[in-house]
Design an enzyme around this catalytic site. Sequence first.
Site, short mmCIF file in Angstrom:
data_model
loop_
_atom_site.label_atom_id
_atom_site.label_comp_id
_atom_site.label_asym_id
_atom_site.label_seq_id
_atom_site.Cartn_x
_atom_site.Cartn_y
_atom_site.Cartn_z
N HIS A 130 -6.28 7.82 3.01
CA HIS A 130 -7.19 7.67 4.14
C HIS A 130 -7.53 9.03 4.76
CE1 HIS A 130 -4.95 3.62 4.64
NE2 HIS A 130 -5.97 3.47 3.82
N LYS A 184 -2.43 14.81 11.27
CA LYS A 184 -1.37 13.81 11.43
C LYS A 184 -0.01 14.47 11.30
CE LYS A 184 -4.10 10.13 9.32
NZ LYS A 184 -4.18 9.17 8.19
N TYR A 216 3.25 8.09 13.22
CA TYR A 216 2.54 9.36 13.10
C TYR A 216 1.66 9.60 14.31
CZ TYR A 216 -1.28 6.47 11.19
OH TYR A 216 -2.25 5.50 11.01
N ASP A 223 -8.20 -0.96 0.75
CA ASP A 223 -7.83 0.25 0.02
C ASP A 223 -8.15 0.16 -1.48
OD1 ASP A 223 -6.98 1.37 2.36
OD2 ASP A 223 -4.85 1.34 1.87
#
Length: 182
Positions: free
Chosen positions: A61, A71, A131, A169
């Site tokens: 992603h 991140k 995260y 996905d």
Amino acid sequence: MTIEKTTIEDLVIINPTVFEDSRGYFFEAYNQAKFHENGIMYQFIQDNQSFSKRGVIRGLHLQINPFAQAKLVRVLQGDILDVAVDLRKNSATYGQHFSVILSAENKKQLMVPHGFAHGFSVLSETASVMYKVDQLYNKESERGIIYDDPTLAIDWMVDTKEAIVSDKDIILSSFKDIDWEF
């Protein structure tokens, strides 16, 4: 806390200093001043958390500019293989990926800067992943690369017959078809 360089510039592993005694342990998971001292200048604005079972692959992603996200990834419970792919076209490591096992036990974190696709696979029975991001989610800027892209050839350390991938996905673009830049 120590900052460990990886084979890809700007992608670093954060190794916390852990203080243990008979009660358990303590460590700083994030310290803005120490990050800034080491050139990690992001201002994180949101924490995200996921829970997944063995074999789940999330990713790859990313968000494109102007909503690209940095991140800071860590595992609260379990073990994952964390993966970042360099998508910065002017980088010497464009198209290369780096992976590291992050676990509740090793307490390592991966700092994924702007310009990378990110994903992970769950190696333990379950895993809780947390995260920090420096940019809010923006649906229009969301992009991704299919986890089993043959050009990237990522070893997710999960048997392909046991891989669990979301409907969203499984239809992501291949690396050779990406048309965005950082």
